[in-house]
Motif scaffolding. Structure first.
Motif, mmCIF file in Angstrom:
data_model
loop_
_atom_site.group_PDB
_atom_site.id
_atom_site.type_symbol
_atom_site.label_atom_id
_atom_site.label_comp_id
_atom_site.label_asym_id
_atom_site.label_seq_id
_atom_site.Cartn_x
_atom_site.Cartn_y
_atom_site.Cartn_z
ATOM 1 N N LEU A 411 -68.038 38.682 -10.601
ATOM 2 C CA LEU A 411 -69.098 39.672 -10.456
ATOM 3 C C LEU A 411 -68.711 40.970 -11.134
ATOM 4 O O LEU A 411 -67.542 41.374 -11.114
ATOM 5 C CB LEU A 411 -69.374 39.942 -8.975
ATOM 6 C CG LEU A 411 -69.994 38.809 -8.153
ATOM 7 C CD1 LEU A 411 -69.943 39.169 -6.674
ATOM 8 C CD2 LEU A 411 -71.425 38.564 -8.592
ATOM 9 N N ARG A 412 -69.742 41.647 -11.699
ATOM 10 C CA ARG A 412 -69.515 42.970 -12.273
ATOM 11 C C ARG A 412 -70.674 43.874 -11.875
ATOM 12 O O ARG A 412 -71.847 43.515 -12.047
ATOM 13 C CB ARG A 412 -69.415 42.923 -13.793
ATOM 14 C CG ARG A 412 -69.053 44.280 -14.413
ATOM 15 C CD ARG A 412 -69.070 44.238 -15.916
ATOM 16 N NE ARG A 412 -70.429 44.125 -16.434
ATOM 17 C CZ ARG A 412 -70.738 43.784 -17.698
ATOM 18 N NH1 ARG A 412 -69.757 43.491 -18.541
ATOM 19 N NH2 ARG A 412 -71.982 43.709 -18.082
ATOM 20 N N LEU A 413 -70.341 45.029 -11.360
ATOM 21 C CA LEU A 413 -71.336 46.032 -10.981
ATOM 22 C C LEU A 413 -71.093 47.285 -11.807
ATOM 23 O O LEU A 413 -69.989 47.845 -11.791
ATOM 24 C CB LEU A 413 -71.240 46.353 -9.492
ATOM 25 C CG LEU A 413 -72.192 47.435 -8.975
ATOM 26 C CD1 LEU A 413 -73.642 47.006 -9.150
ATOM 27 C CD2 LEU A 413 -71.894 47.764 -7.516
ATOM 28 N N ASP A 414 -72.111 47.714 -12.540
ATOM 29 C CA ASP A 414 -71.989 48.857 -13.440
ATOM 30 C C ASP A 414 -73.007 49.919 -13.023
ATOM 31 O O ASP A 414 -74.219 49.688 -13.074
ATOM 32 C CB ASP A 414 -72.231 48.419 -14.889
ATOM 33 C CG ASP A 414 -71.931 49.522 -15.887
ATOM 34 O OD1 ASP A 414 -70.996 50.290 -15.638
ATOM 35 O OD2 ASP A 414 -72.647 49.604 -16.905
ATOM 36 N N LEU A 415 -72.510 51.096 -12.590
ATOM 37 C CA LEU A 415 -73.355 52.200 -12.151
ATOM 38 C C LEU A 415 -73.182 53.370 -13.105
ATOM 39 O O LEU A 415 -72.061 53.777 -13.419
ATOM 40 C CB LEU A 415 -72.982 52.641 -10.735
ATOM 41 C CG LEU A 415 -73.021 51.569 -9.651
ATOM 42 C CD1 LEU A 415 -72.534 52.137 -8.326
ATOM 43 C CD2 LEU A 415 -74.435 50.993 -9.509
ATOM 44 N N ARG A 416 -74.331 53.919 -13.562
ATOM 45 C CA ARG A 416 -74.264 55.020 -14.529
ATOM 46 C C ARG A 416 -75.342 56.070 -14.213
ATOM 47 O O ARG A 416 -76.422 56.048 -14.773
ATOM 48 C CB ARG A 416 -74.446 54.498 -15.949
ATOM 49 C CG ARG A 416 -74.198 55.557 -17.039
ATOM 50 C CD ARG A 416 -74.418 54.963 -18.417
ATOM 51 N NE ARG A 416 -74.150 55.937 -19.465
ATOM 52 C CZ ARG A 416 -75.037 56.839 -19.909
ATOM 53 N NH1 ARG A 416 -76.249 56.890 -19.367
ATOM 54 N NH2 ARG A 416 -74.707 57.686 -20.872
ATOM 55 N N PRO A 417 -75.064 57.017 -13.323
ATOM 56 C CA PRO A 417 -75.975 58.154 -13.117
ATOM 57 C C PRO A 417 -75.762 59.194 -14.218
ATOM 58 O O PRO A 417 -74.636 59.402 -14.689
ATOM 59 C CB PRO A 417 -75.581 58.688 -11.747
ATOM 60 C CG PRO A 417 -74.138 58.322 -11.604
ATOM 61 C CD PRO A 417 -73.953 57.019 -12.346
ATOM 62 N N GLU A 418 -76.833 59.864 -14.598
ATOM 63 C CA GLU A 418 -76.755 60.811 -15.709
ATOM 64 C C GLU A 418 -77.657 62.002 -15.440
ATOM 65 O O GLU A 418 -78.762 61.849 -14.893
ATOM 66 C CB GLU A 418 -77.173 60.119 -17.015
ATOM 67 C CG GLU A 418 -77.166 61.026 -18.235
ATOM 68 C CD GLU A 418 -77.670 60.310 -19.483
ATOM 69 O OE1 GLU A 418 -77.530 60.861 -20.585
ATOM 70 O OE2 GLU A 418 -78.217 59.189 -19.338
ATOM 71 N N MET A 419 -77.197 63.182 -15.834
ATOM 72 C CA MET A 419 -77.982 64.403 -15.717
ATOM 73 C C MET A 419 -78.227 64.951 -17.120
ATOM 74 O O MET A 419 -77.295 65.074 -17.924
ATOM 75 C CB MET A 419 -77.249 65.444 -14.884
ATOM 76 C CG MET A 419 -78.135 66.584 -14.432
ATOM 77 S SD MET A 419 -79.374 66.067 -13.236
ATOM 78 C CE MET A 419 -78.315 65.815 -11.794
ATOM 79 N N LEU A 420 -79.495 65.266 -17.414
ATOM 80 C CA LEU A 420 -79.874 65.769 -18.733
ATOM 81 C C LEU A 420 -80.481 67.146 -18.576
ATOM 82 O O LEU A 420 -81.374 67.353 -17.740
ATOM 83 C CB LEU A 420 -80.868 64.811 -19.399
ATOM 84 C CG LEU A 420 -81.358 65.210 -20.800
ATOM 85 C CD1 LEU A 420 -81.535 63.974 -21.667
ATOM 86 C CD2 LEU A 420 -82.687 65.967 -20.739
ATOM 87 N N LEU A 421 -80.013 68.073 -19.395
ATOM 88 C CA LEU A 421 -80.523 69.441 -19.390
ATOM 89 C C LEU A 421 -81.029 69.779 -20.790
ATOM 90 O O LEU A 421 -80.241 69.982 -21.710
ATOM 91 C CB LEU A 421 -79.428 70.418 -18.983
ATOM 92 C CG LEU A 421 -79.810 71.915 -19.066
ATOM 93 C CD1 LEU A 421 -80.925 72.240 -18.079
ATOM 94 C CD2 LEU A 421 -78.588 72.796 -18.828
#
Length: 756
Positions: A411-421
């Motif tokens: 299993l692979r879990l990939d989390l990528r939160p991102e903030m754009l200004l």
């Protein structure tokens, strides 16, 4: 010359017809040398050069009697009818203009749809395009003189609205020579879908021997049809194939294609394998394939989809091809490393998407036991503006369950939160700043070498970009191009990813290895936009013309684009290495809607060598086709397509010749470039009835042609049959094949583009 205007205010038609006519302003005009009106204007008798016009229909005759109340008309002497859907000539005829029926003596009728001509001693036309003929014949040949190439005569012929012809006591003729007797027969005549046998296909191959293919088309319903058939290759196989296509509703459609072949006729199987780097070179006796696709949407917003491509063995696509079931997807797979099958469901929620998918792969090179399968893959991504602030929050979460028979999986879990200004550096310099955190967690199902069963990796991605756009409009004032706008778009971007330790995690795909990045990228884009004149192309009214390339007049479109991009590696500069990336050049030019030129390349700024390049040139004949025929290939314009692709050798060049890691040898030469291929594709109308085709792929690296295909297609003088010959030479597998096809247009013709 006398004329009478028959207004719809009078009770000419039944109530239903009258209401429709009043809405459309329908009227009837009758002109003649002499007119006689009887019974208070309800009966009219016209003689001498009579012409009756009703909407787009024109009736001409020497004598016409017309009843305004019943809409009944009797015509005698050189009777003719000109209508957009049909034409007629006869000695005498009776018409009902309201019901659109007729009884015709010694007449000829021509139907525009399907180019169908028929004549007989007595013809009856019913409502719609339905006819009964006594002692007559029909054909799709448009011969100006002499006998038609083929025709069917009969004591009785019934042509139904559905496009079916039923004959009783008939005979099939070739050049006025009777060929066989038809006591009772059925023919599909429409160019649209009709059930019936299609004409057989013939061919010959240096490996498979003589080839025969007999397809049968089944029009199941208005929303479903199928093609089934038998394939015989004298030195290889006997097989069956079938394809089902259906549209269940506006939101649901699907296709499935199946085939089965028995290789009992094959000899010397080992000599049939052209590529010895394939791991599984076994050719089974029983071979099969499955192609399927479906798309469906539910009222709740969920969408389901599937694309299936599965084969009995790795050599199936190299060995077997059929005339009928040769889809674009199948042609693409012939040069692919994998065949993929997927099943999925997705749902869009404004700025969010939730998607689940199962993906299975068949490896044509290495053993399938090492191939990773995604069972399943869950993806959730979206974006959301935070309140009244300019900040935008983006996220991407993906979970994949990788499985295979041998090797590391899990299993692979990939989390990528991102903030754009987004920001405005100066009034004309907009930009944005991105900060993303990334967590990738792994769980392996078993201990595999140096990999821990539970590992994770953390990353930070920092991105920023700023750019602007300046332009100028030039007023050209020409009859074709009114204005042209030149736009320049400079841009600068930055990417930073720190170095992380990832050697103790497995490699499932490209997500598992992300190198350190500290890059500045400079890009400059030049665009040319054109505003074209609001003009229409004039077409002579007396000619049957189809515009094959409708010029984009009156529109605004991009005529050309040139983009240059170069990256500067800050880390390599500090270490004294090569800090510049390849100079990427992307060039597109479409000054005319029938001319296109494209060029992509990467230039190594050190020795100024091309590391890779791809070029395309496409030219279509802009002249309109001046005559419409039933064959689709003859309705395509002349065209020329040229392409070139080049990839210079690198450390992985050896894999271009042998992608099977199990048989990879260090003794292979590494001095050859990876790819150097030239492609040519042409279609040319030598005359109105002779069509030529040629396409080839030349391997410039090895100095040989990998494939050559040429063909000629002949259209009969009467435009009712085509004869096609194609000759193909390939190197993988090594064989020469010849194909032959004959079609009676409008009669048992599949009407497919053979030269596509």
């Amino acid at each position: 010359m006398l004329a009478v205007f028959l207004s719809q205010a009078a009770p000419l038609l039944g109530q239903t017809r009258q209401q429709s006519a009043q809405k459309t302003g329908e009227e009837i005009n009758l002109t003649a040398d002499s007119l006689k009106v009887e019974e208070k204007g309800s009966r009219i008798e016209a003689k001498g050069n009579v012409e009756l016009k009703r909407q787009e229909m024109i009736l001409k005759a020497d004598e016409v009697r017309f009843n305004r109340e019943t809409q009944q008309a009797e015509a005698k002497g050189k009777v003719s009818v000109d209508d957009p859907l049909w034409k007629m000539k006869a000695e005498a005829a009776e018409f009902n203009l309201e019901q659109e029926t007729a009884t015709i003596d010694q007449g000829e009728i021509f139907l525009e749809t399907g180019h169908l001509s028929m004549s007989g001693k007595r013809l009856e036309k019913f409502s719609g395009q339905a006819y009964h003929i006594d002692e007559g014949f029909f054909t799709t040949c448009l011969c100006e003189s002499g006998p038609p190439t083929w025709k069917v005569s009969a004591d009785q012929i019934d042509l139904r609205r559905e496009g079916e012809a039923i004959i009783r006591g008939g005979t099939f003729y070739l050049m006025d020579v009777p060929v066989f007797y038809l006591p009772y027969a059925y023919f599909p005549l429409r160019t649209e879908r009709q059930t019936g046998f299609l004409f057989p296909k013939f061919g010959s191959s240096s490996r498979e021997g003589f080839k025969f293919e007999q397809p049968f088309f089944w029009a199941i319903s208005k929303s479903a049809d199928a093609t089934v058939g038998i394939d015989v290759e004298s030195r290889a196989r006997v097989g069956l194939f079938g394809e089902l296509r259906t549209i269940l509703s506006r939101d649901a459609r699907g296709e499935i294609a199946l085939s089965y072949f028995n290789e009992g006729l094959r000899k010397n199987e080992d000599r049939s394998v052209g590529d010895r780097t394939i791991a599984d070179q076994d050719i089974p006796k029983n071979r099969w394939s499955v192609f399927a696709t479906h798309r469906q949407s539910s009222p709740l917003g969920w969408k389901t989809y599937s694309d299936i491509a599965a084969f009995s063995d790795d050599l199936y696509l190299r060995d077997i091809d059929t005339f009928v079931l040769d889809s674009p997807r199948e042609r693409e797979l012939r040069s692919s490393r994998y065949a993929s099958s997927r099943f999925g469901v997705l749902r869009d929620f404004n700025d969010m998407r939730l998607q689940g998918e199962w993906a299975f792969y068949q490896d044509f090179i290495q053993p399938d036991k090492h191939t990773l399968q995604k069972t399943p893959q869950i993806l959730f991504r979206g974006r959301r503006v935070l309140g009244e602030t300019p900040l935008e929050f983006r996220w991407r979460a993906e979970g994949v369950n990788y499985l295979r028979k041998e090797g590391a999986d899990g299993l692979r879990l990939d989390l990528r939160p991102e903030m754009l200004l987004p920001f405005q550096l100066f009034p004309y310099f907009p930009g944005s700043f991105n900060l993303a955190l990334r967590e990738t967690a792994y769980h392996l199902y078993q201990d595999e070498g140096s990999f821990d069963r539970n590992r994770s990796r953390q990353l930070v991605e920092v991105r920023g970009n700023v750019g602007t756009s300046v332009g100028r409009v030039y007023d050209l004032g020409t009859s074709y191009l009114r204005r042209m706008k030149h736009v320049v778009e400079p841009e600068m971007s930055y990417l930073f990813i720190p170095r992380v330790r990832d050697r103790d995690i497995p490699i499932f795909d490209g997500t598992d290895r992300i190198n350190r990045r500290n890059l500045l990228t400079f890009a400059l884009t030049n665009r040319l936009w054109g505003k074209f004149a609001q003009e229409t192309i004039a077409v002579p009214e007396d000619r049957d013309v189809e515009l094959v390339s409708s010029a984009n007049v009156g529109d605004i479109r991009e005529m050309g684009r040139l983009r240059l991009a170069l990256s500067y590696d800050i880390d390599r500069e500090r270490k004294g290495g090569d800090s510049l990336s390849d100079l990427d050049m992307n060039f597109r030019l479409t000054p005319l809607d029938y001319l296109a030129l494209g060029f992509d390349t990467g230039l190594n700024p050190g020795p100024w060598q091309m590391s890779q390049a791809a070029a395309v040139f496409s030219l279509l004949d802009p002249r309109p086709l001046t005559h419409r025929v039933l064959d689709r290939d003859f309705m395509r314009p002349n065209q020329l397509d040229l392409s070139y692709r080049f990839i210079r050798r690198d450390s992985l060049a050896e894999l271009a010749d042998n992608a099977n890691l199990a048989t990879l040898s260090d003794e292979r030469l590494l001095r050859r470039n990876i790819v150097g291929a030239l492609g040519i594709n042409t279609l040319f109308h030598l005359t109105d009835r002779v069509l030529l085709l040629y396409n080839t792929t030349y391997n410039a690296r090895d100095g040989q042609f990998t494939s050559n295909r040429g063909g000629i297609k002949l259209l009969s003088h009467c435009e009712c049959w085509t004869l096609s010959f194609t000759l193909k030479r390939s190197t993988n597998p090594d064989k020469t094949s010849f194909n032959f096809s004959f079609d009676l247009l409008g009669l048992s013709s599949q009407n497919k583009e053979l030269f596509k």
